[in-house]
Scaffold this motif. Structure first.
Motif, PDB file in Angstrom:
ATOM      1  N   TYR A   1      39.008  33.144-102.016  1.00 41.82           N
ATOM      2  CA  TYR A   1      39.332  34.427-102.670  1.00 41.82           C
ATOM      3  C   TYR A   1      40.822  34.517-102.969  1.00 41.82           C
ATOM      4  O   TYR A   1      41.226  34.897-104.068  1.00 41.82           O
TER       5      TYR A   1
ATOM      6  N   GLN B   1      41.803  31.999-105.735  1.00 46.36           N
ATOM      7  CA  GLN B   1      41.356  32.420-107.059  1.00 46.36           C
ATOM      8  C   GLN B   1      42.163  33.610-107.562  1.00 46.36           C
ATOM      9  O   GLN B   1      42.322  33.803-108.764  1.00 46.36           O
ATOM     10  N   THR B   2      42.676  34.403-106.618  1.00 45.75           N
ATOM     11  CA  THR B   2      43.438  35.586-107.010  1.00 45.75           C
ATOM     12  C   THR B   2      44.777  35.191-107.601  1.00 45.75           C
ATOM     13  O   THR B   2      45.190  35.656-108.644  1.00 45.75           O
TER      14      THR B   2
ATOM     15  N   SER C   1      43.226  36.753-115.712  1.00 42.43           N
ATOM     16  CA  SER C   1      42.035  36.840-114.863  1.00 42.43           C
ATOM     17  C   SER C   1      42.184  37.939-113.814  1.00 42.43           C
ATOM     18  O   SER C   1      41.246  38.715-113.570  1.00 42.43           O
ATOM     19  N   ILE C   2      43.370  38.028-113.200  1.00 38.76           N
ATOM     20  CA  ILE C   2      43.631  39.045-112.178  1.00 38.76           C
ATOM     21  C   ILE C   2      43.547  40.446-112.783  1.00 38.76           C
ATOM     22  O   ILE C   2      42.942  41.352-112.214  1.00 38.76           O
TER      23      ILE C   2
ATOM     24  N   GLN D   1      41.989  41.499-115.387  1.00 37.94           N
ATOM     25  CA  GLN D   1      40.613  41.863-115.737  1.00 37.94           C
ATOM     26  C   GLN D   1      39.791  42.156-114.494  1.00 37.94           C
ATOM     27  O   GLN D   1      39.042  43.140-114.448  1.00 37.94           O
ATOM     28  N   THR D   2      39.942  41.310-113.477  1.00 36.40           N
ATOM     29  CA  THR D   2      39.144  41.442-112.258  1.00 36.40           C
ATOM     30  C   THR D   2      39.449  42.724-111.499  1.00 36.40           C
ATOM     31  O   THR D   2      38.538  43.419-111.024  1.00 36.40           O
ATOM     32  N   PHE D   3      40.744  43.053-111.388  1.00 31.05           N
ATOM     33  CA  PHE D   3      41.158  44.192-110.574  1.00 31.05           C
ATOM     34  C   PHE D   3      41.519  45.429-111.384  1.00 31.05           C
ATOM     35  O   PHE D   3      41.990  46.419-110.818  1.00 31.05           O
ATOM     36  N   SER D   4      41.301  45.372-112.693  1.00 30.43           N
ATOM     37  CA  SER D   4      41.605  46.518-113.573  1.00 30.43           C
ATOM     38  C   SER D   4      43.023  47.024-113.326  1.00 30.43           C
ATOM     39  O   SER D   4      43.247  48.200-113.029  1.00 30.43           O
TER      40      SER D   4
ATOM     41  N   THR E   1      44.506  42.198-121.705  1.00 29.50           N
ATOM     42  CA  THR E   1      43.745  42.199-120.444  1.00 29.50           C
ATOM     43  C   THR E   1      44.129  43.372-119.548  1.00 29.50           C
ATOM     44  O   THR E   1      43.515  43.589-118.503  1.00 29.50           O
TER      45      THR E   1
ATOM     46  N   CYS F   1      49.075  45.236-110.147  1.00 34.46           N
ATOM     47  CA  CYS F   1      48.091  44.363-109.505  1.00 34.46           C
ATOM     48  C   CYS F   1      48.330  44.195-108.009  1.00 34.46           C
ATOM     49  O   CYS F   1      47.393  43.933-107.255  1.00 34.46           O
TER      50      CYS F   1
ATOM     51  N   SER G   1      41.808  46.531-102.822  1.00 35.87           N
ATOM     52  CA  SER G   1      40.562  45.769-102.772  1.00 35.87           C
ATOM     53  C   SER G   1      40.354  45.125-101.408  1.00 35.87           C
ATOM     54  O   SER G   1      39.255  45.143-100.851  1.00 35.87           O
TER      55      SER G   1
END
Length: 237
Positions: free
Chosen positions: A38, A41-42, A138-139, A141-144, A169, A190, A197
Motif C-alpha cells: 500500500y 503504491q501510494t 494516481s495518488i 485520483q485515488t485519494f481525491s 487529476t 494529498c 485514509s
C-alpha cells in the motif's frame, strides 16, 4: 508420566491456542505485506521510517509462526523444555509488540513528514519526470486530493505556475481540461488525504493487535500451568 485431570485440559487448550497463534502469525505477515505494498503504491518511500511498521509486522508474524511450533510440540509431547521455551519467547514477543506500538505512536509525525517530503518532491518534478507525474496522478485520483499540501501548490511549479490551473487529476469529475475550472477541483492536499485514509484503518489494526495480545497472555498463562503440571509429574516419578 502423562499429565492427568485438569492439566490434561490445559494441555489441549494450549495446543488449541497455539493453532490460534499460528493463524495470527500468518495474519500479521499478510497485514505487513499489504501495508508495505500500500505504501509503495501510494508513493516512492525514500526513508526507512515509513516502512518500519510493516517490516516489524512481518518479522513479528514470522517469529510467532515459528514460536507456535514449540508450543504445539511441547503441549503434544508434554515436553517441559519446549513449553518453557514457548512461554519465554512468547513473553519476549509480547514486550516487542508493546515497544513497537509505543514507537509507532511516538514517530507518527515523522511518517507524515516523509509523505509530505515525497509528495512535495513529486509535485516539483511533475513537469520533468514521467514517473513522478504518473505516481502523483494516481495518488490524486485515488485519494481525491490535489497537490501535496493543497491545490495552491501547483501555482508554484510549471506548467501551472501563475495560471490558476491544476492537473486534470485534481478534478472531482475528471474530464479533459477540467483543471481550469476552479469549482470542480479538490482543495484538500494529498498529505492530509492519505493521513485521513490511514486513520480509518487504525481502529481495525488496533483491534487485531489487542486480540493477538489477549491470546498471547492466555498462551503464557496456560504454558505456565502446563509447565507446573509436567514438573509435578516428574516429581511424583
Amino acid at each position: 508420566m502423562a499429565v492427568e485431570g485438569g492439566m490434561k485440559c490445559v494441555k489441549y487448550l494450549l495446543f488449541f491456542f497455539n493453532l490460534i497463534f499460528w493463524i495470527c502469525g500468518i495474519a500479521l505477515i499478510g497485514l505487513g505485506i499489504y501495508v508495505q505494498i500500500y505504501l509503495n503504491q501510494t508513493l516512492t518511500i525514500s526513508s526507512a521510517s515509513a516502512s518500519g511498521t510493516p517490516i516489524v509486522l512481518i518479522v513479528v508474524g514470522v517469529v510467532i509462526f515459528f514460536i507456535s511450533f514449540f508450543g504445539c510440540c511441547g503441549a503434544a509431547k508434554e515436553n517441559y523444555c519446549m513449553v518453557t521455551t514457548f512461554a519465554v519467547l512468547l513473553g519476549l514477543i509480547f514486550l516487542v509488540e508493546i515497544a513497537a506500538a509505543i514507537a509507532g505512536y511516538v514517530f507518527r509525525n515523522q511518517v507524515q513528514d516523509v509523505f509530505r517530503d515525497a509528495l512535495n518532491d513529486s509535485v516539483s518534478k511533475y513537469n520533468t519526470s514521467q514517473k513522478a507525474k504518473d505516481e502523483l496522478d494516481s495518488i490524486q485520483q485515488t485519494f481525491s486530493c490535489c497537490g501535496a499540501n493543497s491545490s495552491s501548490d501547483w501555482n508554484n511549479y510549471p506548467p501551472f505556475k501563475g495560471s490558476g490551473t491544476v492537473p486534470d487529476t485534481c478534478c472531482k469529475v475528471i474530464v479533459t481540461g477540467c483543471g481550469k475550472n476552479s469549482t470542480n477541483i479538490n482543495k484538500t492536499g494529498c498529505v492530509q488525504a492519505i493521513d485521513d485514509s490511514i486513520k480509518k484503518y487504525v481502529g481495525i489494526i488496533a483491534g487485531v493487535a489487542l486480540g493477538i495480545a489477549f491470546f498471547e497472555i492466555l498462551g503464557i498463562v496456560f504454558a505456565c500451568c502446563l509447565m507446573k503440571g509436567i514438573r509435578s509429574g516428574y516429581e511424583v516419578m
